[in-house]
Design a protein around this motif. Structure first.
Motif, PDB file in Angstrom:
ATOM      1  N   GLY A  11    -105.694  17.057 -44.622  1.00 20.28           N
ATOM      2  CA  GLY A  11    -106.518  16.200 -43.776  1.00 20.28           C
ATOM      3  C   GLY A  11    -105.579  15.474 -42.836  1.00 20.28           C
ATOM      4  N   THR A  12    -105.607  14.155 -42.850  1.00 16.56           N
ATOM      5  CA  THR A  12    -104.702  13.356 -42.006  1.00 16.56           C
ATOM      6  C   THR A  12    -103.639  12.632 -42.835  1.00 16.56           C
ATOM      7  N   THR A  13    -103.528  12.972 -44.115  1.00 16.43           N
ATOM      8  CA  THR A  13    -102.654  12.251 -45.032  1.00 16.43           C
ATOM      9  C   THR A  13    -101.494  13.124 -45.501  1.00 16.43           C
ATOM     10  N   ASN A  14    -100.286  12.567 -45.495  1.00 14.25           N
ATOM     11  CA  ASN A  14     -99.138  13.257 -46.085  1.00 14.25           C
ATOM     12  C   ASN A  14     -99.194  13.077 -47.595  1.00 14.25           C
ATOM     13  N   ILE A  15     -99.266  14.185 -48.300  1.00 14.40           N
ATOM     14  CA  ILE A  15     -99.391  14.167 -49.756  1.00 14.40           C
ATOM     15  C   ILE A  15     -98.082  14.675 -50.360  1.00 14.40           C
ATOM     16  N   HIS A  16     -97.482  13.880 -51.221  1.00 15.44           N
ATOM     17  CA  HIS A  16     -96.268  14.266 -51.933  1.00 15.44           C
ATOM     18  C   HIS A  16     -96.655  14.818 -53.300  1.00 15.44           C
ATOM     19  N   ARG A  17     -95.727  15.474 -53.965  1.00 22.49           N
ATOM     20  CA  ARG A  17     -95.925  16.066 -55.294  1.00 22.49           C
ATOM     21  C   ARG A  17     -97.079  17.076 -55.281  1.00 22.49           C
ATOM     22  N   VAL A  18     -96.953  18.072 -54.398  1.00 19.09           N
ATOM     23  CA  VAL A  18     -97.914  19.172 -54.325  1.00 19.09           C
ATOM     24  C   VAL A  18     -97.281  20.363 -55.036  1.00 19.09           C
ATOM     25  N   PHE A  19     -97.873  20.768 -56.131  1.00 14.31           N
ATOM     26  CA  PHE A  19     -97.364  21.859 -56.962  1.00 14.31           C
ATOM     27  C   PHE A  19     -97.840  23.192 -56.398  1.00 14.31           C
ATOM     28  N   VAL A  20     -96.913  24.109 -56.180  1.00 14.26           N
ATOM     29  CA  VAL A  20     -97.243  25.451 -55.699  1.00 14.26           C
ATOM     30  C   VAL A  20     -97.387  26.340 -56.937  1.00 14.26           C
ATOM     31  N   ASP A  21     -98.615  26.772 -57.212  1.00 17.23           N
ATOM     32  CA  ASP A  21     -98.930  27.501 -58.442  1.00 17.23           C
ATOM     33  C   ASP A  21     -99.530  28.859 -58.129  1.00 17.23           C
ATOM     34  N   THR A  22     -98.724  29.910 -58.223  1.00 16.83           N
ATOM     35  CA  THR A  22     -99.213  31.260 -57.945  1.00 16.83           C
ATOM     36  C   THR A  22    -100.210  31.732 -58.997  1.00 16.83           C
ATOM     37  N   GLY A  23    -100.315  31.014 -60.096  1.00 14.69           N
ATOM     38  CA  GLY A  23    -101.260  31.383 -61.141  1.00 14.69           C
ATOM     39  C   GLY A  23    -102.618  30.723 -61.004  1.00 14.69           C
ATOM     40  N   SER A  24    -102.782  29.837 -60.030  1.00 13.28           N
ATOM     41  CA  SER A  24    -104.042  29.115 -59.866  1.00 13.28           C
ATOM     42  C   SER A  24    -104.964  29.851 -58.896  1.00 13.28           C
ATOM     43  N   SER A  25    -106.199  30.043 -59.302  1.00 12.26           N
ATOM     44  CA  SER A  25    -107.171  30.733 -58.451  1.00 12.26           C
ATOM     45  C   SER A  25    -107.931  29.764 -57.552  1.00 12.26           C
ATOM     46  N   THR A  26    -107.562  28.502 -57.573  1.00 10.38           N
ATOM     47  CA  THR A  26    -108.220  27.507 -56.737  1.00 10.38           C
ATOM     48  C   THR A  26    -107.194  26.490 -56.240  1.00 10.38           C
ATOM     49  N   ASP A  27    -107.526  25.816 -55.154  1.00 11.36           N
ATOM     50  CA  ASP A  27    -106.695  24.755 -54.602  1.00 11.36           C
ATOM     51  C   ASP A  27    -107.303  23.431 -55.049  1.00 11.36           C
ATOM     52  N   VAL A  28    -106.488  22.560 -55.623  1.00 14.69           N
ATOM     53  CA  VAL A  28    -107.009  21.378 -56.309  1.00 14.69           C
ATOM     54  C   VAL A  28    -106.401  20.110 -55.726  1.00 14.69           C
ATOM     55  N   LEU A  29    -107.238  19.092 -55.568  1.00 20.38           N
ATOM     56  CA  LEU A  29    -106.801  17.731 -55.282  1.00 20.38           C
ATOM     57  C   LEU A  29    -107.368  16.836 -56.375  1.00 20.38           C
ATOM     58  N   THR A  30    -106.579  15.862 -56.789  1.00 18.00           N
ATOM     59  CA  THR A  30    -107.105  14.937 -57.790  1.00 18.00           C
ATOM     60  C   THR A  30    -108.067  13.957 -57.120  1.00 18.00           C
ATOM     61  N   TYR A  31    -109.023  13.511 -57.873  1.00 21.97           N
ATOM     62  CA  TYR A  31    -110.024  12.583 -57.359  1.00 21.97           C
ATOM     63  C   TYR A  31    -109.379  11.260 -56.954  1.00 21.97           C
ATOM     64  N   ASP A  32    -108.341  10.848 -57.668  1.00 17.11           N
ATOM     65  CA  ASP A  32    -107.624   9.621 -57.339  1.00 17.11           C
ATOM     66  C   ASP A  32    -107.034   9.698 -55.929  1.00 17.11           C
ATOM     67  N   ILE A  33    -106.412  10.810 -55.587  1.00 17.94           N
ATOM     68  CA  ILE A  33    -105.851  11.000 -54.241  1.00 17.94           C
ATOM     69  C   ILE A  33    -106.970  11.058 -53.206  1.00 17.94           C
ATOM     70  N   TYR A  34    -108.058  11.726 -53.559  1.00 14.32           N
ATOM     71  CA  TYR A  34    -109.221  11.815 -52.675  1.00 14.32           C
ATOM     72  C   TYR A  34    -109.687  10.417 -52.261  1.00 14.32           C
ATOM     73  N   LYS A  35    -109.796   9.508 -53.221  1.00 13.75           N
ATOM     74  CA  LYS A  35    -110.229   8.139 -52.932  1.00 13.75           C
ATOM     75  C   LYS A  35    -109.176   7.413 -52.087  1.00 13.75           C
ATOM     76  N   LYS A  36    -107.880   7.628 -52.392  1.00 14.77           N
ATOM     77  CA  LYS A  36    -106.816   6.985 -51.619  1.00 14.77           C
ATOM     78  C   LYS A  36    -106.785   7.494 -50.182  1.00 14.77           C
ATOM     79  N   MET A  37    -107.294   8.710 -49.952  1.00 11.23           N
ATOM     80  CA  MET A  37    -107.367   9.260 -48.603  1.00 11.23           C
ATOM     81  C   MET A  37    -108.498   8.622 -47.807  1.00 11.23           C
TER      82      MET A  37
END
Length: 134
Positions: free
Chosen positions: A22-48
């Motif tokens: 979006g418009t926010t710089n997010i740190h600690r983004v884990f790159v997971d080749t085993g994940s079938s979905t892209d995930v954001l935590t709800y806590d970060i969502y609210k902080k955005m």
């Protein structure tokens, strides 16, 4: 190899990056080749600055390698930018939100890896992807 100059070898570290979501710089983004979905935590969502009404409601659970399920809070499409100017790639991705504590703020899974054409180099803890500037 120049890409590995700051990596201490031997290592078995996870690939963790910074991304503009979006418009926010997010740190600690884990790159997971085993994940079938892209995930954001709800806590970060609210902080955005998003509200619950901004989420597309959905019913379902995510399942991890332990078999435990986590209730999905909702979905939202946001842009994601990776890289450093002038070599960046920006695409719109659908993120799944979960209200669950996590060591990472976001997880980049196979959907983003595929759309941006990312190749991971675990040896150098880096990612390569095409941009209009190389």
């Amino acid at each position: 190899m120049e890409d590995a100059q700051w990596v201490h070898h031997p290592h078995s570290d996870a690939l963790v990056v910074k991304a503009k979501i979006g418009t926010t710089n997010i740190h600690r983004v884990f790159v997971d080749t085993g994940s079938s979905t892209d995930v954001l935590t709800y806590d970060i969502y609210k902080k955005m600055g998003f509200l619950d009404k901004d989420l597309s409601p959905t019913a379902g659970d995510l399942y991890g390698f332990t078999g435990n399920s986590i209730r999905i809070k909702g979905l939202i499409k946001l842009s994601i930018t990776l890289g450093y100017e002038p070599c960046t790639a920006t695409h719109v991705a659908e993120f799944t939100f979960v209200d669950q504590p996590c060591a990472y703020n976001a997880i980049i899974g196979r959907p983003i890896l595929k759309i941006i054409k990312i190749v991971n180099y675990i040896h150098t803890l880096s990612m390569k992807f095409p941009t209009i500037h190389g």
